[in-house]
Enzyme design. Structure first.
Site, PDB file in Angstrom:
ATOM      1  N   ASP A  11      60.326  14.171 -38.227  1.00 21.01           N
ATOM      2  CA  ASP A  11      59.864  12.857 -37.826  1.00 21.01           C
ATOM      3  C   ASP A  11      58.332  12.838 -37.910  1.00 21.01           C
ATOM      4  O   ASP A  11      57.657  13.634 -37.260  1.00 21.01           O
ATOM      5  CB  ASP A  11      60.328  12.581 -36.397  1.00 21.01           C
ATOM      6  N   THR A  21      57.209   5.827 -39.366  1.00 19.00           N
ATOM      7  CA  THR A  21      55.927   6.511 -39.206  1.00 19.00           C
ATOM      8  C   THR A  21      55.534   7.250 -40.476  1.00 19.00           C
ATOM      9  O   THR A  21      54.380   7.175 -40.902  1.00 19.00           O
ATOM     10  CB  THR A  21      55.978   7.509 -38.035  1.00 19.00           C
ATOM     11  N   THR A  22      56.472   7.963 -41.074  1.00 18.43           N
ATOM     12  CA  THR A  22      56.147   8.688 -42.302  1.00 18.43           C
ATOM     13  C   THR A  22      55.761   7.689 -43.397  1.00 18.43           C
ATOM     14  O   THR A  22      54.778   7.883 -44.116  1.00 18.43           O
ATOM     15  CB  THR A  22      57.344   9.537 -42.762  1.00 18.43           C
ATOM     16  N   ASP A  67      64.064   6.274 -30.180  1.00 19.00           N
ATOM     17  CA  ASP A  67      63.500   5.555 -31.324  1.00 19.00           C
ATOM     18  C   ASP A  67      64.527   4.594 -31.913  1.00 19.00           C
ATOM     19  O   ASP A  67      64.229   3.428 -32.161  1.00 19.00           O
ATOM     20  CB  ASP A  67      63.058   6.543 -32.414  1.00 19.00           C
TER      21      ASP A  67
HETATM   22  P1  ADP Z   1      60.023   7.087 -41.556  1.00 19.09           P
HETATM   23  O1  ADP Z   1      59.310   7.959 -40.593  1.00 19.09           O
HETATM   24  O2  ADP Z   1      59.073   6.322 -42.421  1.00 19.09           O
HETATM   25  O3  ADP Z   1      61.060   6.232 -40.934  1.00 19.09           O
HETATM   26  P2  ADP Z   1      62.232   8.517 -42.723  1.00 19.09           P
HETATM   27  O4  ADP Z   1      62.231   9.971 -43.010  1.00 19.09           O
HETATM   28  O5  ADP Z   1      63.056   8.016 -41.600  1.00 19.09           O
HETATM   29  O6  ADP Z   1      60.738   8.091 -42.573  1.00 19.09           O
HETATM   30  O7  ADP Z   1      62.674   7.779 -44.065  1.00 19.09           O
HETATM   31  C1  ADP Z   1      62.745   6.391 -44.132  1.00 19.09           C
HETATM   32  C2  ADP Z   1      63.113   5.971 -45.534  1.00 19.09           C
HETATM   33  O8  ADP Z   1      64.344   6.552 -45.933  1.00 19.09           O
HETATM   34  C3  ADP Z   1      63.283   4.461 -45.618  1.00 19.09           C
HETATM   35  O9  ADP Z   1      62.661   4.008 -46.794  1.00 19.09           O
HETATM   36  C4  ADP Z   1      64.789   4.298 -45.673  1.00 19.09           C
HETATM   37  O10 ADP Z   1      65.168   3.120 -46.356  1.00 19.09           O
HETATM   38  C5  ADP Z   1      65.212   5.539 -46.422  1.00 19.09           C
HETATM   39  N1  ADP Z   1      66.605   5.903 -46.151  1.00 19.09           N
HETATM   40  C6  ADP Z   1      67.139   6.282 -44.974  1.00 19.09           C
HETATM   41  N2  ADP Z   1      68.476   6.528 -45.100  1.00 19.09           N
HETATM   42  C7  ADP Z   1      68.780   6.285 -46.379  1.00 19.09           C
HETATM   43  C8  ADP Z   1      69.984   6.362 -47.156  1.00 19.09           C
HETATM   44  N3  ADP Z   1      71.139   6.724 -46.615  1.00 19.09           N
HETATM   45  N4  ADP Z   1      69.918   6.060 -48.470  1.00 19.09           N
HETATM   46  C9  ADP Z   1      68.746   5.681 -49.027  1.00 19.09           C
HETATM   47  N5  ADP Z   1      67.584   5.595 -48.357  1.00 19.09           N
HETATM   48  C10 ADP Z   1      67.586   5.892 -47.056  1.00 19.09           C
END
Ligand code: ADP
Ligand code: MG
Length: 546
Positions: free
Chosen positions: A63, A96-97, A390
């Site tokens: 995260d 956040t990422t 979250d």
């Molecule tokens: P953040 O801290 O930005 O939320 P994450 O590691 O949670 O970072 O990644 C978020 C990204 O991953 C978003 O662009 C989301 O749409 C994408 N994402 C999450 N789950 C899936 C999935 N099952 N298939 C495709 N994209 C996904």
């Protein structure tokens, strides 16, 4: 700052100063380095980071906010990027990422323009125009949340970015149920207070035993084994003073001159407790939840009256109990009457793992729910707690806002295309910056693809082709590592999360771009000095560069 007059710096000998191009390069490099550090964690296929502190404690997380919080970042500009992640986390609980990776890429693209001699102010203006347009496009692309299934998919997408392993699959349904239970509707608009969902955790058991309780859970057992384990139609007294007699008071007054007197005093003590309990009984209460201690003798008489009692309930729980059951807190037992009592269908002691806890369910105000997290170890339940907190906020804002966007890099691909054509319509010098902004957005699908071991260039080309054919919801489908419609597979991100990530990334990138002077004393003043330096730079952000 200085009423618009030229500041006069009287620098101590030994003060280092970084100006112009050099300062810019340094700042951009630092920001890029932070973005680089977290980008491999983006998306469900992202890697984890192991953070080891000076005493060897470890945290494993993927995260962004957690990682950056734990990293010992020193560079002032890098700290500004870390702040972006924190603000994203507090505002919306997710993305956040994304915000950090975007900020890094906005600066990387800006760097190329700077090298071509484009002035930072022009870039900043172009970025600002672009983000305003992007927000309009996001509103246009967003769809309405139709049903709970969409909300569950939002929760699932949010949880997939957290490091909680297999448990996530059942948790998203539970989150949506909890949010729906506390949501209040007014004029077709929902408001959700995430803090109405109380989260408790007990290690032991498996994640699948995590449960939603339509009421409150208090991590305390009844004080006396002879008390009933279940009270139906509970009438609850919330007492925030101790059901004890201050021993010092008695000791100070008693002069033992005659053995029979001791008995008198002891009897008197018993009478006091009897009286306390009879006051409680008279009010009609059959449950007593006390914020302070309950004396053994009082416990005995409470048990005799069939009253269920708990002591040392946390203040925050007392407040939640008051809200949930409609009880009023009582400090002085003389005040206690039926009108002070709260109600619940059932108060029950249950064994959870090795401990006993008190469950208060069927409260008069149904907008009080708890989630009791279970999991193998303390470490696991804490990790789930963080992720749940979250995800609950993400689902809550989605319920309130009612708008979702396709995830998996779909929305960034679409925005990139739309902002490119917007750039052409703006023209002028800003066009270059708006184009750079559009290009920077592609960092999200590119990184998602890279992290899943897909060919990033190929993937971007496929995405572009689909979006040019107006398939605006096409993103990366990790189940087969191809591109496909995100609505069809239920990968949604809330509009608010994406919007906030974009806004804050642009804000910090333009702020950093406008800094052309970094002044710091070599003689290392500890932390407060560093803070002063940052404040000063924030101030300079308002001055024309060069
Ligand atoms: P953040 O801290 O930005 O939320 P994450 O590691 O949670 O970072 O990644 C978020 C990204 O991953 C978003 O662009 C989301 O749409 C994408 N994402 C999450 N789950 C899936 C999935 N099952 N298939 C495709 N994209 C996904
Ligand atoms: Mg996430």
């Amino acid at each position: 700052m200085l009423n618009g007059q030229m500041p006069i710096f009287i620098l101590k000998e030994g003060t280092s100063r970084d100006q112009g191009k050099n300062a810019q390069k340094n700042n951009i490099d630092a920001a890029k380095a932070i973005a680089e550090a977290v980008r491999t964690t983006l998306g469900p296929k992202g890697m984890d980071k192991m953070l080891v502190d000076s005493i060897g404690d470890i945290i494993i997380s993927n995260d962004g906010a957690t990682i950056l919080k734990e990293m010992d970042v020193d560079h002032p500009t890098a700290k500004m990027i870390v702040e972006v992640a924190k603000s994203q986390d507090t505002a919306v609980g997710d993305g956040t990422t994304t915000s950090v990776v975007l900020a890094g890429e906005f600066l990387k693209q800006a760097e190329e323009l700077l090298e071509q001699g484009v002035h930072p102010t022009v870039i900043a203006n172009g970025y600002r125009l672009a983000v305003n347009q992007a927000k309009k496009e996001l509103d246009a692309i967003a769809k309405d949340v139709k049903d709970d299934k969409s909300l569950e998919q939002v929760a699932r997408t949010a949880l997939s970015g957290k490091n909680i392993g297999l448990g996530g699959d059942m948790l998203y349904k539970l989150i949506v149920k909890a949010v729906n239970a506390v949501a209040e509707e007014k004029n077709h608009k929902f408001t959700v207070e995430p803090s109405s969902i109380k989260i408790d955790k007990k290690s032991g058991g498996s994640v699948n035993e995590t449960e939603l309780i339509m009421g409150l859970v208090i991590d305390k057992e009844k004080v006396h084994s002879k008390m009933p384990s279940v009270v139906n139609d509970a009438k609850i007294a919330l007492i925030d003073s101790a059901l004890e007699i201050k021993k010092t008071e008695i000791e100070a007054k008693v002069q033992i001159s005659d053995p029979s007197k001791i008995q008198d005093f002891l009897d008197q003590e018993v009478d006091t407790f009897k009286e306390m309990v009879s006051k409680i009984k008279k009010s009609g209460a059959n449950v007593v939840l006390c914020q302070k201690g309950i004396d053994d003798i009082a416990q005995h008489y409470l048990a005799k009256e069939g009253i269920y009692a708990v002591r040392r309930v946390k203040k925050s729980d007392m407040e939640k109990l008051a809200k949930a059951t409609g009880a009023k807190l009582v400090t002085n037992l003389d005040d206690l009457s039926a009108s002070y009592l709260g109600s619940a269908k059932k108060v029950e002691e249950k064994k959870i793992g090795d401990d006993r806890m008190t469950f208060v369910t069927g409260c008069s105000n149904p907008k009080a729910v708890s989630i009791l997290i279970r999991g193998g170890t303390e470490h696991v339940v804490s990790e789930i707690e963080r992720a749940l907190n979250d995800a609950i906020r993400v689902v809550a804002i989605t319920k309130e806002d009612g708008k979702i966007l396709p995830g998996g890099g779909a929305v960034e691909s679409e925005l990139s295309l739309r902002i490119r054509s917007y750039a052409a319509s703006v023209g002028g010098r800003e066009q270059l910056a708006i184009d750079a902004f559009a290009k920077a957005l592609e960092v999200i699908p590119r990184t998602l693809a890279e992290n899943a071991g897909m060919d990033p260039i190929n993937t971007l080309i496929q995405l572009k082709a689909e979006h040019e054919k107006k398939n605006i919801n096409t993103g990366i489908n990790f189940s087969d590592n191809k591109v496909s419609d995100m609505y069809a597979i239920g990968v949604f991100d809330p509009l608010k999360v994406k919007r906030h990530a974009l806004e804050s990334a642009v804000e910090v990138a333009t702020m950093i771009l406008r800094i052309d002077d970094v002044i710091a004393s070599k003689k290392s003043a500890p932390s407060p000095g560093g803070q002063g330096g940052m404040g000063g730079m924030g101030g300079m952000g308002g001055m024309p560069p060069y």
